[in-house]
Design a protein around this motif. Structure first.
Motif, mmCIF file in Angstrom:
data_model
loop_
_atom_site.group_PDB
_atom_site.id
_atom_site.type_symbol
_atom_site.label_atom_id
_atom_site.label_comp_id
_atom_site.label_asym_id
_atom_site.label_seq_id
_atom_site.Cartn_x
_atom_site.Cartn_y
_atom_site.Cartn_z
ATOM 1 N N ILE A 102 0.141 -40.440 -12.315
ATOM 2 C CA ILE A 102 -0.135 -41.472 -11.230
ATOM 3 C C ILE A 102 -1.441 -42.016 -11.886
ATOM 4 O O ILE A 102 -2.408 -41.453 -11.998
ATOM 5 C CB ILE A 102 -0.138 -40.995 -9.981
ATOM 6 C CG1 ILE A 102 1.164 -40.287 -9.542
ATOM 7 C CG2 ILE A 102 -0.592 -41.833 -9.032
ATOM 8 C CD1 ILE A 102 1.200 -39.699 -8.150
ATOM 9 N N LYS A 103 -1.334 -43.481 -11.958
ATOM 10 C CA LYS A 103 -2.425 -44.125 -12.492
ATOM 11 C C LYS A 103 -3.497 -44.608 -11.282
ATOM 12 O O LYS A 103 -4.487 -44.390 -11.207
ATOM 13 C CB LYS A 103 -2.035 -45.432 -13.279
ATOM 14 C CG LYS A 103 -1.483 -45.041 -14.611
ATOM 15 C CD LYS A 103 -0.879 -46.294 -15.250
ATOM 16 C CE LYS A 103 -2.161 -47.128 -15.803
ATOM 17 N NZ LYS A 103 -1.742 -48.286 -16.323
ATOM 18 N N GLU A 104 -2.914 -45.137 -10.312
ATOM 19 C CA GLU A 104 -3.709 -45.594 -8.959
ATOM 20 C C GLU A 104 -2.738 -45.319 -7.813
ATOM 21 O O GLU A 104 -1.551 -45.161 -7.858
ATOM 22 C CB GLU A 104 -4.007 -47.027 -8.993
ATOM 23 C CG GLU A 104 -4.797 -47.689 -10.221
ATOM 24 C CD GLU A 104 -5.092 -48.996 -10.088
ATOM 25 O OE1 GLU A 104 -4.665 -49.665 -9.463
ATOM 26 O OE2 GLU A 104 -5.611 -49.361 -11.155
ATOM 27 N N THR A 105 -3.574 -45.209 -6.654
ATOM 28 C CA THR A 105 -2.889 -44.925 -5.412
ATOM 29 C C THR A 105 -3.524 -45.975 -4.238
ATOM 30 O O THR A 105 -4.644 -46.110 -4.475
ATOM 31 C CB THR A 105 -2.945 -43.705 -5.043
ATOM 32 O OG1 THR A 105 -4.176 -42.997 -4.753
ATOM 33 C CG2 THR A 105 -1.990 -42.711 -5.793
ATOM 34 N N ALA A 106 -2.692 -46.219 -3.440
ATOM 35 C CA ALA A 106 -3.341 -47.258 -2.335
ATOM 36 C C ALA A 106 -2.572 -46.868 -0.813
ATOM 37 O O ALA A 106 -1.393 -46.664 -0.974
ATOM 38 C CB ALA A 106 -3.269 -48.477 -2.652
ATOM 39 N N LYS A 107 -3.274 -47.265 0.099
ATOM 40 C CA LYS A 107 -2.782 -47.341 1.551
ATOM 41 C C LYS A 107 -2.741 -49.011 1.683
ATOM 42 O O LYS A 107 -3.748 -49.616 1.752
ATOM 43 C CB LYS A 107 -3.521 -46.810 2.559
ATOM 44 C CG LYS A 107 -2.967 -46.732 3.953
ATOM 45 C CD LYS A 107 -4.094 -45.874 4.606
ATOM 46 C CE LYS A 107 -3.326 -46.120 6.167
ATOM 47 N NZ LYS A 107 -4.293 -45.137 6.852
ATOM 48 N N ILE A 108 -1.534 -49.436 2.216
ATOM 49 C CA ILE A 108 -1.358 -50.931 2.691
ATOM 50 C C ILE A 108 -0.989 -50.966 3.727
ATOM 51 O O ILE A 108 0.041 -50.118 4.571
ATOM 52 C CB ILE A 108 -0.160 -51.285 1.681
ATOM 53 C CG1 ILE A 108 -0.408 -51.313 0.221
ATOM 54 C CG2 ILE A 108 -0.014 -52.840 1.901
ATOM 55 C CD1 ILE A 108 0.560 -51.517 -0.696
ATOM 56 N N THR A 109 -1.739 -51.980 4.616
ATOM 57 C CA THR A 109 -1.387 -52.030 5.980
ATOM 58 C C THR A 109 -1.111 -53.389 6.246
ATOM 59 O O THR A 109 -1.884 -54.444 5.687
ATOM 60 C CB THR A 109 -2.469 -51.677 6.879
ATOM 61 O OG1 THR A 109 -3.010 -50.558 6.819
ATOM 62 C CG2 THR A 109 -2.235 -51.963 8.424
ATOM 63 N N ALA A 119 1.949 -45.976 -5.362
ATOM 64 C CA ALA A 119 1.489 -45.179 -6.333
ATOM 65 C C ALA A 119 1.915 -45.916 -7.600
ATOM 66 O O ALA A 119 3.112 -46.292 -7.754
ATOM 67 C CB ALA A 119 2.105 -43.947 -6.291
ATOM 68 N N GLU A 120 0.944 -46.082 -8.663
ATOM 69 C CA GLU A 120 1.382 -46.968 -10.037
ATOM 70 C C GLU A 120 1.595 -45.696 -10.970
ATOM 71 O O GLU A 120 0.879 -45.063 -10.968
ATOM 72 C CB GLU A 120 0.148 -47.742 -10.007
ATOM 73 C CG GLU A 120 0.377 -48.508 -11.481
ATOM 74 C CD GLU A 120 -0.704 -49.590 -11.857
ATOM 75 O OE1 GLU A 120 -1.158 -49.658 -13.124
ATOM 76 O OE2 GLU A 120 -1.482 -50.277 -10.923
ATOM 77 N N VAL A 121 2.792 -45.827 -11.381
ATOM 78 C CA VAL A 121 2.978 -45.081 -12.475
ATOM 79 C C VAL A 121 3.639 -46.082 -13.814
ATOM 80 O O VAL A 121 4.371 -46.941 -13.432
ATOM 81 C CB VAL A 121 4.248 -44.166 -11.981
ATOM 82 C CG1 VAL A 121 4.612 -43.154 -13.242
ATOM 83 C CG2 VAL A 121 3.743 -43.335 -10.718
ATOM 84 N N LYS A 122 3.523 -45.308 -14.987
ATOM 85 C CA LYS A 122 3.909 -46.311 -16.348
ATOM 86 C C LYS A 122 5.482 -45.492 -16.225
ATOM 87 O O LYS A 122 5.694 -44.358 -16.692
ATOM 88 C CB LYS A 122 3.042 -46.090 -17.193
ATOM 89 C CG LYS A 122 3.418 -46.802 -18.371
ATOM 90 C CD LYS A 122 2.443 -46.833 -19.492
ATOM 91 C CE LYS A 122 1.094 -47.461 -19.336
ATOM 92 N NZ LYS A 122 1.083 -48.806 -19.586
ATOM 93 N N ILE A 123 6.299 -46.518 -16.297
ATOM 94 C CA ILE A 123 7.711 -46.120 -16.580
ATOM 95 C C ILE A 123 8.217 -47.146 -17.804
ATOM 96 O O ILE A 123 8.212 -48.365 -17.502
ATOM 97 C CB ILE A 123 8.512 -46.545 -15.367
ATOM 98 C CG1 ILE A 123 8.181 -45.737 -14.145
ATOM 99 C CG2 ILE A 123 9.836 -45.939 -15.635
ATOM 100 C CD1 ILE A 123 8.699 -45.947 -12.746
ATOM 101 N N LEU A 141 10.670 -49.721 -5.735
ATOM 102 C CA LEU A 141 9.964 -49.837 -6.941
ATOM 103 C C LEU A 141 9.636 -51.315 -7.188
ATOM 104 O O LEU A 141 10.535 -52.048 -7.174
ATOM 105 C CB LEU A 141 11.052 -49.298 -7.926
ATOM 106 C CG LEU A 141 10.332 -49.077 -9.197
ATOM 107 C CD1 LEU A 141 9.110 -48.362 -9.479
ATOM 108 C CD2 LEU A 141 11.340 -48.832 -10.473
ATOM 109 N N LEU A 142 8.681 -51.454 -7.373
ATOM 110 C CA LEU A 142 8.194 -53.009 -7.837
ATOM 111 C C LEU A 142 7.536 -52.878 -9.122
ATOM 112 O O LEU A 142 6.797 -51.854 -9.653
ATOM 113 C CB LEU A 142 7.180 -53.606 -6.881
ATOM 114 C CG LEU A 142 7.522 -53.652 -5.441
ATOM 115 C CD1 LEU A 142 6.523 -53.678 -4.356
ATOM 116 C CD2 LEU A 142 8.771 -54.426 -5.127
ATOM 117 N N LYS A 143 7.494 -54.025 -9.897
ATOM 118 C CA LYS A 143 6.608 -54.300 -11.163
ATOM 119 C C LYS A 143 5.383 -54.191 -10.846
ATOM 120 O O LYS A 143 4.938 -55.112 -10.026
ATOM 121 C CB LYS A 143 7.246 -55.632 -11.901
ATOM 122 C CG LYS A 143 8.454 -55.274 -12.483
ATOM 123 C CD LYS A 143 8.930 -56.604 -13.208
ATOM 124 C CE LYS A 143 10.369 -56.339 -13.813
ATOM 125 N NZ LYS A 143 10.872 -57.398 -14.714
ATOM 126 N N GLY A 144 4.431 -53.669 -11.437
ATOM 127 C CA GLY A 144 2.882 -53.641 -11.096
ATOM 128 C C GLY A 144 2.219 -55.001 -11.526
ATOM 129 O O GLY A 144 2.640 -56.000 -11.698
#
Length: 144
Positions: A102-109, A119-123, A141-144
């Motif tokens: 996991i490269k980055e994580t965030a909470k979105i409101t 969670a950003e992951v390289k796939i 799943l979304l493109k980063g």
């Protein structure tokens, strides 16, 4: 020859000026909405297709807020530690994407107070965002 250089220089300058003129500015109403909620905060703006993204620090963490052109805040994203993600989300990532870091994580409101986690992951060589609800259920799943 001098005339040719002069004409070429003028043409390049005109194209450069035209590009600068087309550059979009952050509307005053958007900037004022941000400053009202986050006074005296240093901000870097990114202009996206249909919104304006303010990048800033909040309580020492990286944050971004998206606004529409009328100055309505659409969502705020705050960087969090991986350990702050729902356990079920971390388990999903470990199971579905073994050996992926996991490269980055965030909470979105969002503007309706709906909280999601990212969670950003390289796939397959591409940065992808995995979106989860508050319980850790995988949503999309979304493109980063």
């Amino acid at each position: 020859m001098k005339n040719l250089i002069l004409v070429a220089t003028m043409a390049i300058s005109t194209v450069g000026f035209a590009q600068n003129k087309e550059k979009k500015e952050v509307p005053t109403v958007v900037n004022e909405a941000f400053q009202k909620e986050y006074p005296n905060t240093k901000v870097d703006w990114n202009i996206e297709k249909d919104s304006f993204e303010a990048e800033f620090k909040m309580n020492g963490k990286n944050a971004s807020a998206d606004y529409d052109k009328a100055g309505h805040k659409l969502a705020i994203e705050i960087a969090i530690k991986e350990t702050e993600m729902p356990a079920k989300a971390l388990a999903y990532i470990a199971t579905t994407y073994p050996n992926k870091k996991i490269k980055e994580t965030a909470k979105i409101t969002d503007d309706k107070n709906v909280v999601t986690y990212e969670a950003e992951v390289k796939i397959d060589g591409k940065d992808m965002d995995l979106i989860f609800d508050v319980s850790g259920k995988f949503l999309k799943l979304l493109k980063g």
